[in-house]
Design a protein around this motif. Structure first.
Motif, PDB file in Angstrom:
ATOM      1  N   THR A  97       0.632  24.725  -8.255  1.00  0.00           N
ATOM      2  CA  THR A  97       0.367  24.263  -6.892  1.00  0.00           C
ATOM      3  C   THR A  97      -0.140  22.828  -6.872  1.00  0.00           C
ATOM      4  O   THR A  97      -0.692  22.319  -7.845  1.00  0.00           O
ATOM      5  N   ARG A  98       0.057  22.213  -5.721  1.00  0.00           N
ATOM      6  CA  ARG A  98      -0.478  20.881  -5.439  1.00  0.00           C
ATOM      7  C   ARG A  98      -0.747  20.828  -3.948  1.00  0.00           C
ATOM      8  O   ARG A  98       0.128  21.037  -3.137  1.00  0.00           O
ATOM      9  N   ARG A  99      -2.008  20.556  -3.583  1.00  0.00           N
ATOM     10  CA  ARG A  99      -2.412  20.485  -2.172  1.00  0.00           C
ATOM     11  C   ARG A  99      -2.055  21.767  -1.424  1.00  0.00           C
ATOM     12  O   ARG A  99      -1.640  21.743  -0.266  1.00  0.00           O
ATOM     13  N   GLY A 100      -2.218  22.906  -2.120  1.00  0.00           N
ATOM     14  CA  GLY A 100      -1.984  24.189  -1.491  1.00  0.00           C
ATOM     15  C   GLY A 100      -0.525  24.582  -1.351  1.00  0.00           C
ATOM     16  O   GLY A 100      -0.219  25.648  -0.806  1.00  0.00           O
ATOM     17  N   GLN A 101       0.386  23.748  -1.863  1.00  0.00           N
ATOM     18  CA  GLN A 101       1.815  24.015  -1.791  1.00  0.00           C
ATOM     19  C   GLN A 101       2.382  24.092  -3.214  1.00  0.00           C
ATOM     20  O   GLN A 101       1.746  23.649  -4.167  1.00  0.00           O
ATOM     21  N   PRO A 102       3.599  24.636  -3.369  1.00  0.00           N
ATOM     22  CA  PRO A 102       4.185  24.664  -4.711  1.00  0.00           C
ATOM     23  C   PRO A 102       4.307  23.257  -5.292  1.00  0.00           C
ATOM     24  O   PRO A 102       4.686  22.315  -4.596  1.00  0.00           O
ATOM     25  N   LYS A 121      -6.066  24.141  -5.189  1.00  0.00           N
ATOM     26  CA  LYS A 121      -5.686  24.588  -6.525  1.00  0.00           C
ATOM     27  C   LYS A 121      -6.592  25.750  -6.920  1.00  0.00           C
ATOM     28  O   LYS A 121      -7.738  25.815  -6.467  1.00  0.00           O
ATOM     29  N   PRO A 122      -6.122  26.660  -7.774  1.00  0.00           N
ATOM     30  CA  PRO A 122      -6.956  27.812  -8.155  1.00  0.00           C
ATOM     31  C   PRO A 122      -8.274  27.368  -8.784  1.00  0.00           C
ATOM     32  O   PRO A 122      -8.311  26.381  -9.534  1.00  0.00           O
ATOM     33  N   SER A 123      -9.349  28.080  -8.487  1.00  0.00           N
ATOM     34  CA  SER A 123     -10.652  27.765  -9.079  1.00  0.00           C
ATOM     35  C   SER A 123     -10.573  27.898 -10.592  1.00  0.00           C
ATOM     36  O   SER A 123     -10.007  28.847 -11.129  1.00  0.00           O
ATOM     37  N   GLY A 124     -11.138  26.904 -11.284  1.00  0.00           N
ATOM     38  CA  GLY A 124     -11.136  26.931 -12.738  1.00  0.00           C
ATOM     39  C   GLY A 124      -9.824  26.533 -13.369  1.00  0.00           C
ATOM     40  O   GLY A 124      -9.603  26.763 -14.565  1.00  0.00           O
ATOM     41  N   ASP A 125      -8.937  25.906 -12.610  1.00  0.00           N
ATOM     42  CA  ASP A 125      -7.603  25.581 -13.134  1.00  0.00           C
ATOM     43  C   ASP A 125      -7.666  24.666 -14.357  1.00  0.00           C
ATOM     44  O   ASP A 125      -6.851  24.791 -15.272  1.00  0.00           O
ATOM     45  N   ASP A 126      -8.623  23.747 -14.387  1.00  0.00           N
ATOM     46  CA  ASP A 126      -8.743  22.860 -15.551  1.00  0.00           C
ATOM     47  C   ASP A 126      -9.062  23.643 -16.827  1.00  0.00           C
ATOM     48  O   ASP A 126      -8.705  23.214 -17.924  1.00  0.00           O
ATOM     49  N   LEU A 127      -9.749  24.764 -16.684  1.00  0.00           N
ATOM     50  CA  LEU A 127     -10.060  25.595 -17.845  1.00  0.00           C
ATOM     51  C   LEU A 127      -8.799  26.283 -18.361  1.00  0.00           C
ATOM     52  O   LEU A 127      -8.563  26.343 -19.570  1.00  0.00           O
ATOM     53  N   ARG A 128      -7.988  26.779 -17.441  1.00  0.00           N
ATOM     54  CA  ARG A 128      -6.727  27.399 -17.844  1.00  0.00           C
ATOM     55  C   ARG A 128      -5.784  26.375 -18.478  1.00  0.00           C
ATOM     56  O   ARG A 128      -4.987  26.703 -19.351  1.00  0.00           O
ATOM     57  N   ALA A 175       0.830  -1.205   0.000  1.00  0.00           N
ATOM     58  CA  ALA A 175       0.000   0.000   0.000  1.00  0.00           C
ATOM     59  C   ALA A 175       0.866   1.258   0.000  1.00  0.00           C
ATOM     60  O   ALA A 175       0.572   2.235  -0.694  1.00  0.00           O
ATOM     61  N   ALA A 176       1.954   1.238   0.770  1.00  0.00           N
ATOM     62  CA  ALA A 176       2.863   2.380   0.803  1.00  0.00           C
ATOM     63  C   ALA A 176       3.548   2.557  -0.549  1.00  0.00           C
ATOM     64  O   ALA A 176       3.739   3.690  -1.022  1.00  0.00           O
ATOM     65  N   ALA A 177       3.919   1.451  -1.198  1.00  0.00           N
ATOM     66  CA  ALA A 177       4.531   1.531  -2.526  1.00  0.00           C
ATOM     67  C   ALA A 177       3.582   2.178  -3.522  1.00  0.00           C
ATOM     68  O   ALA A 177       3.998   2.965  -4.388  1.00  0.00           O
ATOM     69  N   LEU A 178       2.306   1.880  -3.395  1.00  0.00           N
ATOM     70  CA  LEU A 178       1.305   2.462  -4.280  1.00  0.00           C
ATOM     71  C   LEU A 178       1.180   3.967  -4.056  1.00  0.00           C
ATOM     72  O   LEU A 178       1.014   4.740  -5.012  1.00  0.00           O
ATOM     73  N   GLU A 179       1.288   4.401  -2.820  1.00  0.00           N
ATOM     74  CA  GLU A 179       1.251   5.832  -2.529  1.00  0.00           C
ATOM     75  C   GLU A 179       2.468   6.551  -3.137  1.00  0.00           C
ATOM     76  O   GLU A 179       2.353   7.688  -3.611  1.00  0.00           O
ATOM     77  N   ILE A 180       3.617   5.887  -3.142  1.00  0.00           N
ATOM     78  CA  ILE A 180       4.803   6.483  -3.766  1.00  0.00           C
ATOM     79  C   ILE A 180       4.597   6.587  -5.268  1.00  0.00           C
ATOM     80  O   ILE A 180       4.960   7.597  -5.893  1.00  0.00           O
ATOM     81  N   PHE A 181       4.002   5.549  -5.864  1.00  0.00           N
ATOM     82  CA  PHE A 181       3.741   5.604  -7.300  1.00  0.00           C
ATOM     83  C   PHE A 181       2.802   6.764  -7.627  1.00  0.00           C
ATOM     84  O   PHE A 181       2.992   7.473  -8.623  1.00  0.00           O
ATOM     85  N   GLN A 182       1.794   6.969  -6.795  1.00  0.00           N
ATOM     86  CA  GLN A 182       0.893   8.097  -7.046  1.00  0.00           C
ATOM     87  C   GLN A 182       1.646   9.421  -6.986  1.00  0.00           C
ATOM     88  O   GLN A 182       1.419  10.319  -7.801  1.00  0.00           O
ATOM     89  N   ALA A 183       2.554   9.544  -6.025  1.00  0.00           N
ATOM     90  CA  ALA A 183       3.335  10.778  -5.929  1.00  0.00           C
ATOM     91  C   ALA A 183       4.127  11.019  -7.209  1.00  0.00           C
ATOM     92  O   ALA A 183       4.232  12.151  -7.690  1.00  0.00           O
ATOM     93  N   ALA A 184       4.690   9.943  -7.775  1.00  0.00           N
ATOM     94  CA  ALA A 184       5.420  10.064  -9.041  1.00  0.00           C
ATOM     95  C   ALA A 184       4.501  10.574 -10.145  1.00  0.00           C
ATOM     96  O   ALA A 184       4.869  11.473 -10.923  1.00  0.00           O
ATOM     97  N   ALA A 185       3.306  10.001 -10.216  1.00  0.00           N
ATOM     98  CA  ALA A 185       2.353  10.407 -11.251  1.00  0.00           C
ATOM     99  C   ALA A 185       1.968  11.874 -11.096  1.00  0.00           C
ATOM    100  O   ALA A 185       1.828  12.604 -12.088  1.00  0.00           O
ATOM    101  N   LEU A 186       1.810  12.337  -9.861  1.00  0.00           N
ATOM    102  CA  LEU A 186       1.427  13.728  -9.626  1.00  0.00           C
ATOM    103  C   LEU A 186       2.554  14.696  -9.995  1.00  0.00           C
ATOM    104  O   LEU A 186       2.299  15.778 -10.533  1.00  0.00           O
ATOM    105  N   VAL A 187       3.789  14.305  -9.699  1.00  0.00           N
ATOM    106  CA  VAL A 187       4.928  15.153 -10.069  1.00  0.00           C
ATOM    107  C   VAL A 187       4.952  15.360 -11.576  1.00  0.00           C
ATOM    108  O   VAL A 187       5.082  16.484 -12.072  1.00  0.00           O
ATOM    109  N   HIS A 188       4.813  14.271 -12.321  1.00  0.00           N
ATOM    110  CA  HIS A 188       4.820  14.380 -13.779  1.00  0.00           C
ATOM    111  C   HIS A 188       3.564  15.082 -14.303  1.00  0.00           C
ATOM    112  O   HIS A 188       3.636  15.868 -15.259  1.00  0.00           O
ATOM    113  N   ASP A 189       2.426  14.812 -13.674  1.00  0.00           N
ATOM    114  CA  ASP A 189       1.173  15.431 -14.099  1.00  0.00           C
ATOM    115  C   ASP A 189       1.233  16.948 -13.944  1.00  0.00           C
ATOM    116  O   ASP A 189       0.842  17.702 -14.853  1.00  0.00           O
ATOM    117  N   ASP A 190       1.734  17.420 -12.814  1.00  0.00           N
ATOM    118  CA  ASP A 190       1.841  18.867 -12.586  1.00  0.00           C
ATOM    119  C   ASP A 190       2.816  19.509 -13.562  1.00  0.00           C
ATOM    120  O   ASP A 190       2.619  20.649 -14.003  1.00  0.00           O
TER     121      ASP A 190
END
Length: 363
Positions: free
Chosen positions: A103-108, A263-270, A81-96
């Protein structure tokens, strides 16, 4: 998101232990390597541990009706389960990075934090380019960490093979899904308007539904020695809840409260996301209004008034209502998938609680 806190706390503790070991190793390679490892640690902070919750509940659903002793220890399941959480973090880094999100979760976002690292250190060269390059490598490092912890956790288990296969398919699907998402922002223009919604659903399936809920459930079930009927029931349930989860994410990406979503409102539109919500809106607009919508989508300079204008247009077309109806339909289909399944009653009830929290959230 409700669930028993003890296993999720154990996942967080396992992550802390693993990351501490990685930072210790990286520090032996020098100050810069340690900065990289600490950036990885930062990317793992926060979040709902959604995937870990579904993985552990999928395991329980099978173990509660098994005739034998558990095939995987609690420690092994927590590690996977912890390994899966690390994989998600990788996906989010690349996604951003792909989305150029700040921003991500209110942080840079990771690439912005790494850009700041460059500036604070007084290094020469282009700080922004450094941040982007470093984020690519950080995502790759997190994938490697995920693999390392997965293999460590599966070592010697009789169900290691089936678990690896589920995990590997998840990684392939989300990578393809991410590419489909990137491609659709350009490819939409050469496809008929009435095909856009189905194409957006394909992206949602591969990029999100499979790796957010379906595969975590099946990975947990595989750990417990699930048979094909159990994997199928959990897979159908997980995919439909995963689709509802992503559609909810699409709604929040346009209408969400930035104070809640981080994340800023409407970010998917931008960012120009070609979601089902956008596809439904385009279907209902006359040609000239559709062209206006297309012209505004993806404009990073959209101000608050322009975002409100797009939000009102989407609501007026009935696209938001249609998307909410589709979310409800996926929820109904998911419930049907559990009918008659050979799964533990207590775990199934927990799945229903998790599903409601995933699809009716505000962040």
């Amino acid at each position: 998101m409700p669930s028993s806190p003890e296993p999720i706390e154990a996942v967080s503790q396992r992550l802390d232990k693993f990351v501490s070991e990685q930072i210790s190793y990286a520090s032996s390679l020098g100050e810069e390597a340690e900065k990289m490892a600490r950036a990885g640690a930062s990317s793992l902070r926060g979040g709902k541990r959604l995937r870990a919750r579904f993985l552990l509940t999928g395991r329980r659903a099978v173990e509660e009706v098994a005739d034998t002793a558990p095939l995987a220890t609690d420690g092994a399941a927590i590690g996977v389960a912890a390994a899966l959480e690390i994989f998600q973090a990788a996906a989010l880094v690349h996604d951003d990075l792909i989305d150029n999100s700040d921003t991500r979760r209110g942080q840079p976002a990771a690439h912005r934090a790494l850009q700041a690292t460059h500036l604070e250190a007084g290094w020469s060269g282009d700080a922004e380019a450094f941040g982007r390059s470093a984020a690519i490598l950080l995502g790759d490092l997190l994938v490697a960490w995920s693999d390392d912890l997965l293999e460590e956790s599966l070592d010697g288990l009789p169900t290691a093979g089936p678990t690896r296969r589920q995990y590997a398919q998840m990684r392939r699907d989300v990578t393809i899904g991410q590419f489909l998402d990137v491609a659709e922002e350009s490819a939409y223009a050469v496809h008929d308007d009435d095909a856009h919604a189905e194409r957006a659903l394909r992206v949602a399936s591969y990029k999100s539904a499979r790796y957010s809920i379906q595969k975590p459930l099946q990975i947990g079930a595989a750990l417990a020695g699930a048979d094909e009927s159990q994997l199928d029931a959990l897979g159908r349930f997980g995919h439909d809840i995963g689709m509802a989860f992503q559609l909810r994410d699409d709604v929040l990406g346009v209408f969400g409260d930035s104070a809640v979503t981080g994340k800023p409102s409407g970010d998917d539109l931008r960012e120009g996301k070609r979601t089902v919500l956008v596809a439904y809106a385009r279907e209902a607009l006359p040609d000239d209004r559709r062209a206006d919508l297309d012209g505004m989508l993806g404009d990073r300079a959209l101000d608050a008034s322009q975002i409100r204008e797009l939000q009102r247009a989407i609501v007026a077309t009935g696209a938001l209502e249609r998307t909410e109806e589709l979310i409800a339909e996926y929820e109904r289909q998911a419930e049907d998938a559990l009918d008659g399944a050979h799964l533990g009653d207590a775990a199934v009830e927990e799945l229903r609680v998790l599903a409601r929290a995933a699809t009716r959230r505000s962040s």
